[in-house]
Structures are given as C-alpha cells and as structure tokens.
Write an enzyme that holds these catalytic residues in place. Sequence first.
Site, PDB file in Angstrom:
ATOM      1  N   GLU A 187       0.843  -1.206   0.000  1.00 49.88           N
ATOM      2  CA  GLU A 187       0.000   0.000   0.000  1.00 49.88           C
ATOM      3  C   GLU A 187       0.870   1.245   0.000  1.00 49.88           C
ATOM      4  O   GLU A 187       2.002   1.238   0.501  1.00 49.88           O
ATOM      5  CB  GLU A 187      -0.890  -0.020   1.260  1.00 49.88           C
ATOM      6  CG  GLU A 187      -1.795   1.201   1.384  1.00 49.88           C
ATOM      7  CD  GLU A 187      -2.884   1.059   2.430  1.00 49.88           C
ATOM      8  OE1 GLU A 187      -2.864   0.088   3.202  1.00 49.88           O
ATOM      9  OE2 GLU A 187      -3.770   1.950   2.459  1.00 49.88           O
ATOM     10  N   ASN A 227     -12.401  -1.053  -1.000  1.00 50.06           N
ATOM     11  CA  ASN A 227     -11.693  -1.655   0.139  1.00 50.06           C
ATOM     12  C   ASN A 227     -12.365  -1.201   1.428  1.00 50.06           C
ATOM     13  O   ASN A 227     -12.676  -0.021   1.586  1.00 50.06           O
ATOM     14  CB  ASN A 227     -10.230  -1.194   0.152  1.00 50.06           C
ATOM     15  CG  ASN A 227      -9.547  -1.514   1.481  1.00 50.06           C
ATOM     16  OD1 ASN A 227      -9.216  -2.675   1.738  1.00 50.06           O
ATOM     17  ND2 ASN A 227      -9.354  -0.507   2.328  1.00 50.06           N
ATOM     18  N   GLU A 228     -12.572  -2.132   2.317  1.00 49.25           N
ATOM     19  CA  GLU A 228     -13.162  -1.814   3.626  1.00 49.25           C
ATOM     20  C   GLU A 228     -14.266  -0.766   3.466  1.00 49.25           C
ATOM     21  O   GLU A 228     -14.234   0.301   4.092  1.00 49.25           O
ATOM     22  CB  GLU A 228     -12.085  -1.375   4.637  1.00 49.25           C
ATOM     23  CG  GLU A 228     -11.128  -2.507   4.963  1.00 49.25           C
ATOM     24  CD  GLU A 228     -10.224  -2.292   6.175  1.00 49.25           C
ATOM     25  OE1 GLU A 228     -10.210  -1.197   6.754  1.00 49.25           O
ATOM     26  OE2 GLU A 228      -9.525  -3.270   6.537  1.00 49.25           O
ATOM     27  N   TYR A 239      -7.053  -8.877  11.555  1.00 47.63           N
ATOM     28  CA  TYR A 239      -5.718  -8.662  12.110  1.00 47.63           C
ATOM     29  C   TYR A 239      -5.619  -9.285  13.499  1.00 47.63           C
ATOM     30  O   TYR A 239      -6.598  -9.285  14.256  1.00 47.63           O
ATOM     31  CB  TYR A 239      -5.419  -7.159  12.220  1.00 47.63           C
ATOM     32  CG  TYR A 239      -5.107  -6.519  10.881  1.00 47.63           C
ATOM     33  CD1 TYR A 239      -3.820  -6.572  10.361  1.00 47.63           C
ATOM     34  CD2 TYR A 239      -6.096  -5.894  10.123  1.00 47.63           C
ATOM     35  CE1 TYR A 239      -3.522  -5.993   9.130  1.00 47.63           C
ATOM     36  CE2 TYR A 239      -5.810  -5.324   8.888  1.00 47.63           C
ATOM     37  CZ  TYR A 239      -4.521  -5.380   8.404  1.00 47.63           C
ATOM     38  OH  TYR A 239      -4.224  -4.824   7.188  1.00 47.63           O
ATOM     39  N   GLU A 276      -6.362  -9.056   3.787  1.00 46.79           N
ATOM     40  CA  GLU A 276      -5.474  -8.377   4.751  1.00 46.79           C
ATOM     41  C   GLU A 276      -5.476  -9.199   6.026  1.00 46.79           C
ATOM     42  O   GLU A 276      -6.540  -9.486   6.588  1.00 46.79           O
ATOM     43  CB  GLU A 276      -5.977  -6.959   5.069  1.00 46.79           C
ATOM     44  CG  GLU A 276      -5.735  -5.970   3.958  1.00 46.79           C
ATOM     45  CD  GLU A 276      -6.146  -4.551   4.322  1.00 46.79           C
ATOM     46  OE1 GLU A 276      -6.091  -4.176   5.506  1.00 46.79           O
ATOM     47  OE2 GLU A 276      -6.535  -3.805   3.388  1.00 46.79           O
ATOM     48  N   GLN A 314       2.091  -6.036   5.637  1.00 48.61           N
ATOM     49  CA  GLN A 314       2.309  -5.776   4.219  1.00 48.61           C
ATOM     50  C   GLN A 314       3.733  -6.184   3.860  1.00 48.61           C
ATOM     51  O   GLN A 314       4.519  -6.490   4.748  1.00 48.61           O
ATOM     52  CB  GLN A 314       2.062  -4.311   3.916  1.00 48.61           C
ATOM     53  CG  GLN A 314       0.669  -3.837   4.297  1.00 48.61           C
ATOM     54  CD  GLN A 314       0.333  -2.442   3.768  1.00 48.61           C
ATOM     55  OE1 GLN A 314       1.057  -1.830   3.005  1.00 48.61           O
ATOM     56  NE2 GLN A 314      -0.815  -1.943   4.219  1.00 48.61           N
TER      57      GLN A 314
HETATM   58  O1  AHR Z   1      -3.044  -2.472   6.253  1.00 48.27           O
HETATM   59  C1  AHR Z   1      -3.302  -1.230   6.813  1.00 48.27           C
HETATM   60  C2  AHR Z   1      -4.752  -0.820   6.707  1.00 48.27           C
HETATM   61  O2  AHR Z   1      -5.551  -1.698   7.439  1.00 48.27           O
HETATM   62  C3  AHR Z   1      -5.357  -0.857   5.334  1.00 48.27           C
HETATM   63  O3  AHR Z   1      -5.104   0.288   4.609  1.00 48.27           O
HETATM   64  C4  AHR Z   1      -6.819  -0.959   5.621  1.00 48.27           C
HETATM   65  O4  AHR Z   1      -7.523  -1.597   4.598  1.00 48.27           O
HETATM   66  C5  AHR Z   1      -6.866  -1.701   6.929  1.00 48.27           C
HETATM   67  O5  AHR Z   1      -7.707  -1.114   7.846  1.00 48.27           O
END
Ligand code: AHR
Length: 527
Positions: free
Chosen positions: A45, A192-193, A259, A326, A375
């Site tokens: 990103e 995205n999101e 996450y 992600e 990432q």
């Molecule tokens: O990976 C960092 C961020 O986490 C990304 O930009 C977003 O999609 C997520 O909230």
Amino acid sequence: MKKIISMAVAAAMSLAMTAQDVQITLHPKDAKTEIPKEIYGQFSEHLGRCIYGGIWVGKDSEIPNIEGYRKDVFEAMKDLEIPVMRWPGGCFADEYHWMDGIGPQENRPRMVNTNWGGTVEDNSFGTHEFLNLCEMLNIQPYISANVGSGTVEEMAKWVEYMNSDTNSTMAQLRRKNGREKPWNVKYFGVGNESWGCGGNMRVEDYAPLYRRYATYARNYGKNVLCKVASGANGGDTHWTDYAMKNIGDQMAAISFHYYAVRDWGTEDDPVTGIPMGKKGWALNFTDQNYYEIMSQARNIESILKNHVAAMDKYDPKKKIALFADEWGTWWNTEPGTNPGWLYQQSTMRDALVASATFDIFHKYTDRLKMANIAQVVNVLQSMILTNEKNPSDHCIVTPTYHVFMMYKPHKDALFIPGEIQCQQIKVNDNEQVPEVSFTASRDKQGVTHVSISNLDLHKAHTVSVTLDGITAKGAEGQILNSKDIHDYNDFGKGEVVRPAQFKDAKVKDGKLIVNMPAHSIVTLALK
Ligand code: AHR
C-alpha cells in the site's frame, strides 16, 4: 523381581508418554484439495515506507536500484516467489485517482495521503511502475479500485487502460506512456473496507453500488476479471450473508480482513509495568501477551468458518471464492517513527503467528483461495525492512519472511488432513492455545511435507506423526528458532533469526518422530 520389572515397565511407559507427548495422525487418503499458492500473497500500500523507500527509490536514487525498484528489496521479493500482490491499498485505494500516477513522473500531481500520516504523495509510483514490477517478478497483480471517492467512469477507464489491446483512447494513452501490450490484470477489487475507510457504508448501501461499479469493470480480449467484493470487518457475517444473497451473482470472490490485534487499553502491563499503548509492543511483551495474541491470531479459524458457512448457504458448490486479503499482526508503531506509517519490528512471535495462521488457512482452501499478509515492506507484519535512518543500508528480512520461505513446498500441493492430540495452554478463563500446530501436504512430485510449530514458549515437545501409509525412510528439512521469543533481525546486527538445517527427526515404524524445541517451526520433507 516381578514387581521391579512391572515398575520398570510403568516407568518406561510414562517416559514414552512424555517422550512423545504430542500425537498427530495424517489422513493421506482423504487429500483432495489443492492449497492455492495465492494464499501466500502479499499486500503493498501507499502507506509509510512500503512503496517509497521500500519498493521504490526511483531511477536517479543513489541507492542501488533496478529501473527505480530498490535492488535488495527486489531480490528479496524475487526469492520469495510471490504469487499475487495487492495494490495500491488498503484505505489509500479509495482516495487514489489512477490518472495521477501515469505519464511523465515530473508532471504527476501531488496529493496528501490523508489516511496515512498526511504524507505528500508525488505519484511517482503508479500503474506502470506497479504492473511492470509484477511482470518482472512473475507476480499476479491484484488491483484494488476506488469506489469510496472515485467514479464508475474512472474505474471503467482504468480497466480499459490496463487490459485493452484495441486502439481505444485509453489503450493508446497506455502506449503513449510506454507500454504496448495490455497487462491483462485478472484480480480486481471493487473498493476496500467499504464499511470503514472505504466510505463508511452499510452492506445494504455497498451492495447496489457494487452492482453498478462491477458492471462497468469489463473483460477485454480473453482476459476474464476476477471481481472481488469488499468484504467483512473480521467476523461480521451479516456483511458476507447480505452480499452473497444480493450480489453473489456478480462477483467471483468476496474478501474479509482480520488482524491479530488486541486492545490492551493504555494501561501498564500488570506484570512488567510496561505501558502497553493500545495494541502492545512488537518487541516488549510478556509470556501472557504472547499467548493472548496467539489466541487472537488463531481465532481467525472461527471467523473463517462462519464466513464459509454464510457463503455455503447461497453457494453450496463453492463457486465464489473467499479472500483474506489483509491479515497479520498489528502492534503499536515503533517508538520514534511516524505513527501514521505503521512501521513495526517483527520477532519470532510474529513468525509463529504466521505459521499457525497458514496451518489454519490450509484447512479451508476449498473456499479460501487467496490471502494477502499486510504488508510486504516496512508496514505491519512485513517480510522486509529497510533502514529509515540509513536508507543505503542493506535491507533485512524478518522471521515472518522465513516462514513464507519454509512453507513454499505447500504451494499448489494437495492438502493432507489430519488431527492432533496435545495439551492446551490456558490463556484465561475463555481462551486457550494448543501446544503444537501443524499442517501437511503432498506436492506434485509426490513428496509429503509436514510443518510443525511448537507454540509452547517454555517446553520442548516430542511430536509423533502417524503417517497412515505414506512411505518414507527419513525426513529432512529446516527449523526456525531462536534463543528468545523476543529475538528479531535488526540493521547492523546480523540475522539472529534464520532457518537452520534440522536433524532431530526420524521415521520409525510408520511414524515420523520430531523433537521440537520451545517456540520453533519446522518443515520436513519425507523421503
Ligand atoms: O493495512 C493497513 C490498513 O488496514 C489498510 O489500509 C486498511 O484496509 C486496513 O484497515
């Protein structure tokens, strides 16, 4: 005398139990699903130093580069054999206007990256720079397109620019900018999101928007787009359910993001007194913090199961794929770095999170067809780190990078199901972590690979794997381990955490016996 013998037998039996305290049984006859290599995907990103200073330094940089790509990072990525990489975001994607990133670099407009630290983005890395990199490294590009602040027309033209081989204005513009042939991008994310930084929508708002945007993301030539709907925040199955019901006929895949992050508030850690910040520290953590995060990471299994169940309801034949596009650990940003850049170090703990997560992913690959760790460079659970203070310093690879290397044999191999018997380590009244995690697969040459992770911080475990008909005389492979779970690789300090040859495995009487040191990861080929 009899008593002495029976005592000796009992002692030997109990020794045997402690000696092989973890039992795994593989079921090679039930192997039927291929592990798609795409679950070993990456995410890049425009965030912090992922692109600028990580992947891209520009052709005029003093830092050694190949066509502007940082040479050491380029080579580390090459060795990784990345199957697919997502770009340009993340949250950045829904503010990205692709036309700003084409044409002569000096003429490209500058924008403020409002999501990530307010950094001024000069757009010198754009569509050509990303897609050419992918081509050079044999990576399938995965474009994440702007729905939040972009128009349908803008998105439609981007697809045409990248994929049309006609003499349309967009294709001609691409040629004028130096690229004759289309790139034939396949993976195409529509937003995205969208529940958060991508527009703060409810799924009820996103679904009709998706229909409209996806309609005009056209196929060119023989290239068929794999259109990916922006999916759930973690375990929000309402999102998946509603999207499957209402736009399932329009999408090839739907994503979700998860996450391994825990909200420790801002309290000091009760044991060490370390101020935890909200997310805890990459380097400074207690045993309890380790188990809490491991439990959090492993919770992806129940999240996956629930999304799969929601999808099965509408798509029992599993035609629509699920992408975890992600995932990874997310700590407080490293002290002294820009908080908006999400730079974090990575220890042996992160490596164990990665291996334990892959062990789970492999089990769901009849539905889970892609995953992208967040990432690739300098952001969150990275593979590679470059030195901010001394950019010309050589890059380093993280313990997580080594997990990706060690799990390579599982790519495109046939997943071998199995089960495990081991003790659970208590985290708190509601959570526990198994002592050991594992996965196995058979590659195209017929070689079986077994990966085992000892998640236990303090005890070595002897693992006995019943092979159930897999013939092998021995096992060879590598181990990733370090003296201390907090160990990490740092600039100027040599590679503390790196794989070594592993010798403590043997095959006897149809069983693979492996002696696993505390907090270690092993991948073995059965020969
Ligand atoms: O990976 C960092 C961020 O986490 C990304 O930009 C977003 O999609 C997520 O909230």
